[in-house]
Write an enzyme that holds these catalytic residues in place. Structure first.
Site, mmCIF file in Angstrom:
data_model
loop_
_atom_site.group_PDB
_atom_site.id
_atom_site.type_symbol
_atom_site.label_atom_id
_atom_site.label_comp_id
_atom_site.label_asym_id
_atom_site.label_seq_id
_atom_site.Cartn_x
_atom_site.Cartn_y
_atom_site.Cartn_z
ATOM 1 N N THR A 184 0.810 -1.212 0.000
ATOM 2 C CA THR A 184 0.000 0.000 0.000
ATOM 3 C C THR A 184 0.852 1.275 0.000
ATOM 4 O O THR A 184 1.988 1.240 0.442
ATOM 5 C CB THR A 184 -0.832 -0.045 1.300
ATOM 6 O OG1 THR A 184 -1.664 -1.186 1.205
ATOM 7 C CG2 THR A 184 -1.667 1.167 1.539
ATOM 8 N N ASP A 233 -7.998 -2.734 5.549
ATOM 9 C CA ASP A 233 -8.062 -1.582 6.468
ATOM 10 C C ASP A 233 -7.927 -0.231 5.762
ATOM 11 O O ASP A 233 -8.357 0.793 6.300
ATOM 12 C CB ASP A 233 -6.918 -1.685 7.495
ATOM 13 C CG ASP A 233 -5.544 -1.684 6.804
ATOM 14 O OD1 ASP A 233 -5.358 -2.468 5.841
ATOM 15 O OD2 ASP A 233 -4.677 -0.898 7.204
ATOM 16 N N THR A 255 0.158 0.421 6.656
ATOM 17 C CA THR A 255 0.316 -0.602 5.622
ATOM 18 C C THR A 255 0.620 -1.919 6.296
ATOM 19 O O THR A 255 1.461 -1.980 7.201
ATOM 20 C CB THR A 255 1.432 -0.245 4.629
ATOM 21 O OG1 THR A 255 1.587 -1.359 3.738
ATOM 22 C CG2 THR A 255 2.766 0.063 5.290
ATOM 23 N N GLY A 262 -4.253 -6.188 6.637
ATOM 24 C CA GLY A 262 -5.392 -5.342 6.980
ATOM 25 C C GLY A 262 -6.320 -5.876 8.054
ATOM 26 O O GLY A 262 -6.854 -5.112 8.864
#
Ligand code: ASP
Length: 326
Positions: free
Chosen positions: A192, A223, A243, A246
């Protein structure tokens, strides 16, 4: 009497304009955490990552240097990383089990706790801009799937053919996983991008954008688009972008918990991030976090072997690191 009122008005205008811009700002970014080892990355690849992180930071720097606001910096910095195939966000996003790219993003404004997010979108070129549109031009906080795409289109955002998100590397990664040629690694779950900013008006903002996890199924959402899990900003405390795996971040209400520890327990941003990463480790999760507080203190913590990360400050201080330690 009139003259006195005028003088007072002038006095307050001067005081106010000084209070409005401190000239001090901080931008922090991440491009994902995982098993990032120097021995596995060629010097060319490492240089490419460093160059892209630097480019992203300087885009934000020029916005803030010219008096721009934190939300603009967050959005434009994330664009640079979404548009690069190096990161698992926008172009370069990982593939789902069914061979699609499904993108999630969120943004939060620390001055009024306004927030926006999109989840599971397949054709919005820059999901972070869609998240900002949701925040500013809708009465909602999160939109998903085709509904989110229709909204983005209506608001004039760039819609692309889903094939735009295809990259050979991510496709091969999915196929190797599915053909059991390799076991899933941390890197399938991470990658991410995120950005947190303190602007010169003392305002904080945070944003996160992702393709989620390789081989994800059933419309899984992580997330990153969840306010309080992957993203959070509050002028009273800090701005946070996460990051990592999640599911753990959602269960910990990770980003919000960092802010809460600062607000209720008077922890520093670093103490709060360290303690949250410890909670993540204790729960069995992996990943990282970046945060900046209202004074411009920076924290970049992770429990993996590396995290693409960096910051730049108005005083010219800058920093880029990839591995654990350097
Ligand atoms: N947190 C993201 C997710 O679970 C993945 C990542 O950070 O790379 O979707």
């Amino acid at each position: 009497m009139k003259q006195l009122a005028l003088i007072l008005l002038l006095f307050f205008a001067i005081v106010n304009s000084q209070a409005q811009s401190t000239g001090n700002y901080t931008i922090v970014i991440h491009g994902g955490a995982g098993t990032i080892l120097k021995k596995n990355i060629s010097p060319e690849k490492e240089a490419a990552y460093r160059a892209k992180l630097t480019e992203a930071l300087y885009v934000g720097d020029s916005i803030l240097k010219n008096g721009g606001i934190c939300l603009d910096a967050v959005e434009q910095v994330i664009h640079v990383m979404e548009d690069s195939p190096l990161f698992n966000a926008g172009k370069g996003a990982v593939f789902t089990h069914d061979g699609h790219n499904e993108l999630d993003a969120s943004i939060m404004n620390g001055s009024d706790l306004n927030a926006g997010a999109v989840a599971g979108v397949r054709d919005i070129r820059n999901p972070i801009s869609a998240a900002r549109m949701v925040m500013e031009k809708s009465e909602h906080v999160m939109l998903s799937g085709t509904g989110a795409s229709s909204f983005a289109k209506e608001k004039g955002l760039e819609i692309v053919d889903p094939s735009y998100f295809y990259t050979q590397k991510r496709w091969e990664s999915l196929k190797k996983l599915q053909n059991k040629k390799r076991k899933p690694t941390q890197n399938d779950k991470h990658g991410t991008v995120g950005c947190v900013v303190l602007d010169s008006y003392g305002n904080l903002a945070a944003g996160t954008s992702t393709g989620g996890m390789t081989d994800k199924k059933y419309g899984r959402i992580g997330d990153s688009p969840i306010i309080g899990a992957g993203t959070y900003a509050n002028n009273k405390t800090c701005a946070v972008s996460c990051t990592g795996h999640g599911e753990y971040y959602i269960r910990l209400a990770f980003a919000r918990d960092i802010s809460a520890q600062m607000e209720y327990l008077n922890k520093t941003v670093t103490e709060a991030c360290e303690s949250e990463i410890k909670k993540l480790t204790d729960l069995g999760g992996t990943g990282g976090v970046i945060a900046v507080d209202k004074k411009g203190n920076v924290s970049m913590e992770f429990n993996t072997r590396g995290m693409y990360r960096g910051y730049i400050k108005s005083n010219g201080d800058s920093y880029i690191r990839i591995y654990d330690g350097n």
